[in-house]
Design a protein around this motif. Structure first.
Motif, mmCIF file in Angstrom:
data_model
loop_
_atom_site.group_PDB
_atom_site.id
_atom_site.type_symbol
_atom_site.label_atom_id
_atom_site.label_comp_id
_atom_site.label_asym_id
_atom_site.label_seq_id
_atom_site.Cartn_x
_atom_site.Cartn_y
_atom_site.Cartn_z
ATOM 1 N N ASN A 1 0.825 -1.210 0.000
ATOM 2 C CA ASN A 1 0.000 0.000 0.000
ATOM 3 C C ASN A 1 0.860 1.262 0.000
ATOM 4 N N PRO B 1 3.517 2.691 -3.417
ATOM 5 C CA PRO B 1 2.688 1.489 -3.543
ATOM 6 C C PRO B 1 3.173 0.541 -4.632
ATOM 7 N N VAL C 1 -3.182 -3.476 -4.966
ATOM 8 C CA VAL C 1 -3.204 -2.821 -3.665
ATOM 9 C C VAL C 1 -4.501 -3.148 -2.925
ATOM 10 N N LYS D 1 -4.923 -5.015 0.648
ATOM 11 C CA LYS D 1 -5.684 -4.482 1.779
ATOM 12 C C LYS D 1 -6.575 -5.563 2.388
#
Length: 424
Positions: free
Chosen positions: A182, A190, A333, A337
């Motif tokens: 991230n 990122p 990304v 998460k």
């Protein structure tokens, strides 16, 4: 004449009492709950090679040379029991960018050649699948006998001598490693953006910086010692880990002695190293498989709660299955998460009511297989050794707690030389 050798006389272990006159042993009651069989979190690996890791984490060939390092940094991961946990740890490091050929799984099971010969089944507590590890591309090192934690650390030191490693990383086998995909201010943008650095690359940077700026470096901690960069010279200087303190408090003893000898111990950051007691349902999630929704299972689940009231007839099944539907490939990304969210829940689960080390008792089969040892008995014996080691620590330093310097006023030369300060 008394020769002093009478103690060598054999004891009669076969008394002449008839069998029906001998006492009857009192056996422990059968457990009221038996957890379900352990499941392999990476079933696809049993029949095929693993898929490619995320492209942004693929390490550049021999990238360690760009950081002025003498040898490719090895990562040592010790294993005693719970194959699902070990497999998760290894796969997470590989998919976070650590080259598989630089990872060394240290089989510390006491099973001799049983695992190498494929003689143990998945439910055997000390089962380790050599074939699957070779498919992943990692190295396997076997200890000659079962070692305690402090002994295992000294074994790592011996490996550094044999392989001429001027440094090495080591990790516990119950962690989940994720890079900063991230982005992390001051470390990396990122994943997918120019300049992104994987977990492995950030470890190389920290090693390079440490070697160039600190002549007395001893350790670098990444999330305490869940991942540790180790200087063999520092461990040698303090006389190694104290094997008479085999488990808990041995870290306190070692790290304090390093501090007493002026070896530095600093925190570093290369990613998210999560201490876990559970495994992902399917490790293909770490390869960012879009058909897998990351979630976790407990390899040693608690007894089920009483059945809940019957659900309302409308909508409940759709809600239960909604998270299992395959989906299109997600943004890397965003998928990360989701993994991070699951990792946080895994950490909270371990630190909650379930208990930190319950995962160690997940596998309870293997009866009749080579070198079988009762899993519950093993756990109980470790508890005894752990308590004995804590008492050794207290007597060695004359102090009850880990604050040997601030709370005890102790220095390196005070080992086994001081009276117990709690008896003043």
């Amino acid at each position: 004449m008394n020769t002093g050798r009478e103690f060598l006389k054999p004891v009669n272990i076969y008394p002449e009492k008839p069998e029906d006159a001998r006492p009857t042993p009192r056996y422990k009651p059968a457990p009221s709950y038996t957890p379900p069989p352990v499941q392999d979190p990476f079933p696809a690996l049993a029949t095929s090679n693993p898929p490619p890791i995320p492209i942004y984490n693929v390490p550049e060939k021999d990238i360690w040379l760009k950081y002025g390092l003498e040898v490719a940094p090895p990562l040592l991961i010790g294993f005693t029991r719970s194959w699902p946990m070990l497999l998760q740890t290894v796969v997470s490091y590989i998919t976070a960018g650590w080259p598989a050929e630089q990872i060394y799984v240290v089989e510390n099971t006491g099973m001799q050649q049983a695992n190498a010969r494929g003689q143990l089944g998945l439910q055997h507590p000390w089962y380790l699948n050599h074939t699957s590890l070779r498919r992943l591309g990692v190295n396997i090192v076997q200890t000659p006998v079962l070692l305690g934690f402090a002994q295992l650390q000294n074994f790592y030191l011996s490996l550094s001598y044999a392989n001429k490693w001027p440094y090495y990383f080591w990790s516990h086998m119950d962690v989940l490693a994720l890079g900063h995909e991230n982005g992390y201010e001051g470390l990396t943008p990122p994943a997918g953006e120019p300049g992104y650095k994987s977990l492995y690359t950030l470890c190389l940077e920290e090693l390079n910086r440490t070697m160039e700026t600190d002549e007395r470096w001893g350790l670098r901690f990444f999330a305490y010692d869940h991942l540790t960069l180790q200087n063999p010279k520092a461990i040698e200087d303090i006389g190694g880990w104290d094997t008479l303190i085999p488990y808990y408090m041995t870290d306190c003893d070692t790290y304090t002695r390093l501090y007493m000898r002026n070896w530095t111990q600093k925190d570093a950051n290369c990613g998210v190293i999560t201490d876990t007691s559970v495994t992902l349902n399917d490790l293909l999630a770490l390869y960012r498989d879009p058909s897998i929704t990351p979630d976790f299972r407990d390899p040693n689940p608690p007894p089920p709660p009483p059945p809940p009231p019957l659900p309302s007839p409308k909508g409940s099944e759709q809600k239960r299955d909604a998270g299992l539907i395959s989906r299109e490939p997600a943004d890397p990304v965003e998928y990360w998460k989701g993994l991070l969210s699951v990792a946080e829940r895994m950490r909270n689960y371990k630190n909650g009511d379930r208990g930190r080390n319950t995962w160690q008792s997940g596998q309870r089969g293997g009866q009749g297989e080579p070198f079988y040892y009762d899993s519950g008995g093993f756990t109980e014996a470790l508890d005894v050794l752990t308590e004995a080691g804590k008492e050794v620590f207290r007597r060695k330093w004359g102090h009850l707690d880990c604050d040997l310097i601030v709370g005890g006023g102790l220095k390196f030369e005070d080992q086994w030389q001081v009276l117990r300060d709690w008896e003043n």
